[in-house]
Design an enzyme around this catalytic site. Structure first.
Site, PDB file in Angstrom:
ATOM      1  N   ASP A 176     -18.898  28.928  32.743  1.00  7.55           N
ATOM      2  CA  ASP A 176     -19.663  28.096  31.832  1.00  7.55           C
ATOM      3  C   ASP A 176     -18.683  27.378  30.903  1.00  7.55           C
ATOM      4  O   ASP A 176     -17.573  27.854  30.664  1.00  7.55           O
ATOM      5  CB  ASP A 176     -20.621  28.986  31.030  1.00  7.55           C
ATOM      6  CG  ASP A 176     -21.410  28.194  30.002  1.00  7.55           C
ATOM      7  OD1 ASP A 176     -21.911  27.121  30.353  1.00  7.55           O
ATOM      8  OD2 ASP A 176     -21.519  28.653  28.855  1.00  7.55           O
ATOM      9  N   ASP A 438     -21.847  33.218  28.340  1.00  2.77           N
ATOM     10  CA  ASP A 438     -22.119  33.851  27.061  1.00  2.77           C
ATOM     11  C   ASP A 438     -23.574  33.754  26.641  1.00  2.77           C
ATOM     12  O   ASP A 438     -23.979  34.406  25.676  1.00  2.77           O
ATOM     13  CB  ASP A 438     -21.248  33.218  25.969  1.00  2.77           C
ATOM     14  CG  ASP A 438     -21.625  31.759  25.714  1.00  2.77           C
ATOM     15  OD1 ASP A 438     -22.083  31.094  26.669  1.00  2.77           O
ATOM     16  OD2 ASP A 438     -21.466  31.291  24.574  1.00  2.77           O
ATOM     17  N   ASP A 442     -26.904  31.846  31.197  1.00  2.00           N
ATOM     18  CA  ASP A 442     -25.901  32.295  32.165  1.00  2.00           C
ATOM     19  C   ASP A 442     -26.270  33.625  32.816  1.00  2.00           C
ATOM     20  O   ASP A 442     -25.621  34.023  33.791  1.00  2.00           O
ATOM     21  CB  ASP A 442     -24.541  32.450  31.479  1.00  2.00           C
ATOM     22  CG  ASP A 442     -24.054  31.163  30.857  1.00  2.00           C
ATOM     23  OD1 ASP A 442     -24.181  30.118  31.513  1.00  2.00           O
ATOM     24  OD2 ASP A 442     -23.574  31.194  29.706  1.00  2.00           O
TER      25      ASP A 442
END
Length: 856
Positions: A176, A438, A442
């Site tokens: 990410d 985080d 995700d």
């Protein structure tokens, strides 16, 4: 009805009329900045209303909502760890091989040797138990637990032990962007301040800070004020702010009435770049034209630009009122979410270890490309248009999602389900995939990945779905974890080769000693041998090894072949020693000036030989080169944790071979009686010689299986030749995938080039690398940028190969015409925008005059 502070309970669509509203979608996309939503736009469950008030009609709720589907994706992942699968395959192989061997032994003992069924079954069963690696789960768990302890010292907590082994084979790391590769904290990039008047860049920052809130600041105001120098803060304190108008989705700018230290009064403003540009479109068209170029350049590079302007206030005819002068556009400032301090180094070090890093972000594509450029990653990043193309089809242009994902450097504008599909498609292509993240968005991908890594400061949802939790800022711990995981993999590989080799030794020896040589070795001695081996094999979990430079994968047939070579040669040595030692056969002891041995003493010699051979095979299993050849390109010297138990086991085998009393028997079968030191000394010499022979064959097999050699049996490469060949194959596949995507869009090369040129300002072609094209976009780049600012969505774009189509033989003829067309279209659009702004300005003046006449 959605109002400020409301959390959208379901998916829906905004209804008008009404003003646009600001929504926080960070839980869905991971992006901290709020997005603007207009009547008619879709709203996803979990979004938080920051500003505005509109009604919403529900389109999906519960498990059918976007949030519900995200949770369902997490629950859908239920897979067995890879190490469990590997151990299962090892156990199955040894069971099948052992069952075949002991079945033959059982029938020979019953029908040829006329032994009872019970004794024959007991002998066969003991041999089978000795062959099957029953202690493998204990050894692997111990090895992984020690690895988890080592990782904890590096601020990484392991929640699933088998993830350590899987990380060793990870060849793709999907990451990410926001909060993982970047800090998730906006900053003002002082190197990207573009001035449009004769002012210092620090003054532009000062004006922007005066046009920001000083208390309860949002992310943008914090970034602007945080860019002030000490001198700038002192200057800021010398100004007096009388009135502040905050940002709103309609005006898209802030405004402050300020008195400067010299007593002059000013109107300071910052806001959306196209709004600020329109303030000077009539009065300063040359400045507006230069502002267009800056806006387009920053939009292409994914920088969040803000315009900064000022207007002089002079005392009006009426007391307390002021006359406003012309707006002066000072410049453009750029905001970005900066990469973490160690992200770039982590990506480089991961690439050196054979791990490709792909960016997967919910942010706009242009922002993803700019972040990738700053991190020295590949900038071949696809937007969210691919998901629309694949909604009703499994392929795009004849290519599957997995093939497309392999050929690009990342994706932008994705939602949780898209991240899940990306990871899943790579796994279906045979990759071991890691995922870092985080946020809640995700979590599904973290759960689906072979190794899910939650970075420091991750949400509880991300931590719950992840396998490894980082408790220190930055990503450098990931590389450390990679190194440790590959060390652990080598230890596990060492154990499996050793354990299968010893199983092969026992099975082959007993098979031929009973069926061919008719030598009866007591079962209780075999059990004693196995107990000692299980004690020493635990030490392999603390051995000193070098990590591999490339991802590790289990190739079971290769491990079985190596084990067969080591175990088979030692089994041949043991059978030959039986033939040489028996008094009824060669009886070679007179060559060494030693007396002949009784059958019971021969059993002791064979026990000592088997015990010594099995322990020495540990050193052969741990080094792909010669067992005693240590160095950077070979295995390091063994650790004391391994040397001490192996040394004790060798001493035990030696002393038992010498001092075992003949009247002590722990079970049925032939008794064992200790031989002399001379006989055991010769046995030591004999075993070491065969150890060197086995090691020589092992090195030959490893060389035959290496990347630079061919299978000597079949004449075919067993692995890909070298890294250059793999890179060339990947490059070819990327080109084919891009060609398929372009053909699916229906654009000709000339149309793609013209579309690309329409997105770039004058001079951009020679200044910037080619990174993206527009997929048939008819609107001008300025209009696309305005739409992106209004809706929070990036223009629909596709991907072109690195270096673009410019200069290729296929499109060279279209380059000049497309560029001239771009220049003409841009000039017309600028004039049209100026006329529209001027007309609006005059309409406002006329309306004001009419209202004043009515009041009079």
């Amino acid at each position: 009805e959605l109002v400020g502070g409301t959390v959208a309970p379901a998916d829906g669509r905004l209804l008008g009329p009404g003003e646009p509203m600001l929504l926080d979608e960070s839980s869905l996309t991971g992006e901290a900045l709020a997005v603007t939503k207009f009547p008619g736009d879709d709203v996803l469950s979990g979004a938080v209303v920051e500003q505005g008030e509109l009604e919403m009609v529900v389109t999906a709720c519960g498990p059918n909502s976007f949030h519900g589907k995200t949770i369902a994706l997490i629950d859908s992942v239920q897979e067995q760890g890879n190490i469990q699968k590997v151990l299962g395959r090892v156990a199955l192989m040894m069971v099948i091989i052992g069952a075949i061997g002991v079945t033959a032994i059982f029938f020979v003992m019953v029908f040829r040797d006329k032994q009872s069924v019970g004794d024959s079954f007991k002998q066969a069963f003991v041999i089978l138990v000795s062959v099957i690696p029953l202690g493998a789960p204990v050894v692997t768990t111990t090895c992984l637990a020690i690895g988890a302890l080592e990782l904890s010292r590096e601020k990484a907590v392991v929640s699933r032990l088998s993830a350590i082994e899987e990380m060793a084979g990870m060849d793709i790391l999907c990451s990410d962007k926001t909060g993982t590769l970047t800090t998730n904290q906006l900053i003002l990039d002082t190197d990207e301040i573009s001035t449009l008047t004769d002012v210092d860049p620090s003054y532009v920052v000062l004006v922007a800070a005066l046009a920001a809130k000083q208390e309860n600041q949002d992310a943008i105001d914090k970034a602007v004020c945080g860019a002030l120098t000490d001198e700038g803060r002192e200057s800021l304190a010398g100004h007096t702010v009388h009135r502040f108008v905050p940002f709103n989705p309609v005006d898209k700018r802030t405004e402050s009435t300020v008195t400067a230290p010299d007593g002059t009064e000013w109107l300071y403003s910052k806001g959306a770049p196209h709004i600020m540009r329109d303030l000077v479109a009539i009065t300063h068209p040359d400045v507006a034209e230069r502002a267009d170029e800056i806006i387009l350049d920053k939009a292409q590079r994914g920088l969040r630009a803000l315009g900064v302007a000022r207007a002089r206030l002079s005392p009006g005819a009426v007391e307390g009122e002021h006359d406003q002068g012309e707006w002066e556009l000072l410049g453009m400032i750029s905001l970005l979410d900066p990469p973490r301090h160690d992200s770039g180094d982590t990506i480089v070090r991961a690439a050196e270890m054979g791990v490709e890093v792909k960016m997967i972000t919910g942010d706009q594509r242009a922002i993803g490309i700019e972040t990738a450029r700053r991190l020295n990653m590949g900038t071949d990043i696809l937007g969210n248009e691919i998901w629309g193309d694949m909604q009703n089809h499994d392929t795009v242009g004849g290519r599957t999602l997995g093939e497309i994902v392999e050929s690009v450097n990342g994706f932008a504008g994705v939602y949780p389900e898209h991240k899940f599909k990306i990871v899943e498609s790579l796994q279906q292509r045979g990759h071991f995939v890691g995922m870092t993240g985080d946020g809640v968005n995700d979590a599904p991908a973290l759960k689906r990945a072979n190794v899910g890594i939650a970075v420091d400061g991750a949400t509880d949802a991300a931590k719950g779905a992840a396998d490894i939790l980082l408790n220190a800022p930055g990503l450098s711990t990931i590389v450390t974890a990679l190194v440790h995981s590959r060390i652990i993999f080598r230890r596990l590989e060492e154990y499996i080769i050793y354990r299968m080799g010893s199983s092969m030794l026992i099975l082959i020896f007993f098979f031929f000693s009973i069926i061919v040589v008719e030598f009866d070795f007591p079962t209780w001695a075999l059990i004693l041998l196995s107990l000692v081996n299980d004690f020493t094999v635990m030490a392999t979990s603390l051995d000193r090894v070098h990590p591999n430079r490339e991802p590790d994968h289990w190739v079971m047939w290769k491990l079985l072949l190596i084990s067969l070579v080591i175990g088979g040669i030692f089994a041949v040595a043991a059978l030959l020693l039986v033939y040489l030692s028996l008094e009824t056969e060669v009886n070679w002891w007179h060559i060494w000036n030693l007396r002949p041995l009784k059958l019971q003493e021969t059993v002791a010699v064979i026990y000592a030989h088997l015990g010594i051979a099995i322990q020495l095979s540990i050193f052969s299993a741990r080094n792909r080169s010669f067992a005693l050849w240590f160095g950077p390109n070979h295995s390091p010297p063994p650790s004391l944790y391994l040397l001490v138990p192996v040394g004790l086991a060798l001493l035990l085998a030696t002393f038992l071979g010498v001092y075992w009393p003949g009247d002590v028997s722990l079970g049925g079968g032939v008794a064992m009686e200790g031989a002399s030191w001379g006989h055991i000394g010769v046995t030591w010499f004999y075993t070491v010689v065969w150890w060197f022979v086995a090691d020589l064959f092992k090195v030959g097999v490893f060389y035959a299986l290496s990347k630079d050699s061919h299978d000597v049996l079949f004449g075919l490469p067993l692995e890909k030749n070298n890294e250059a060949q793999r890179a060339e194959e990947l490059k070819k596949m990327q080109a084919e995938n891009r060609k398929a995507l372009y053909e699916a869009s229906g654009d000709t090369p000339a149309e793609r080039l013209a579309s690309e040129m329409r997105q770039r300002p004058e001079g951009y072609l020679s200044q910037r690398p080619h990174g993206s094209i527009a997929a048939g976009a008819a609107a001008s780049p300025l209009m696309q940028m305005k739409a992106a600012a209004d809706t929070g969505k990036a223009p629909r774009v596709a991907t072109m190969p690195p270096g673009g189509f410019v200069g290729s033989s296929e499109t060279a003829s279209a380059q000049g015409a497309a560029y001239e067309l771009h220049k003409r279209v841009t000039r017309i659009e600028r004039r049209t925008d100026a006329l529209e702004a001027g007309a609006g300005h005059f309409d406002t003046r006329i309306t004001a005059l009419e209202n004043s006449k009515k009041n009079k």
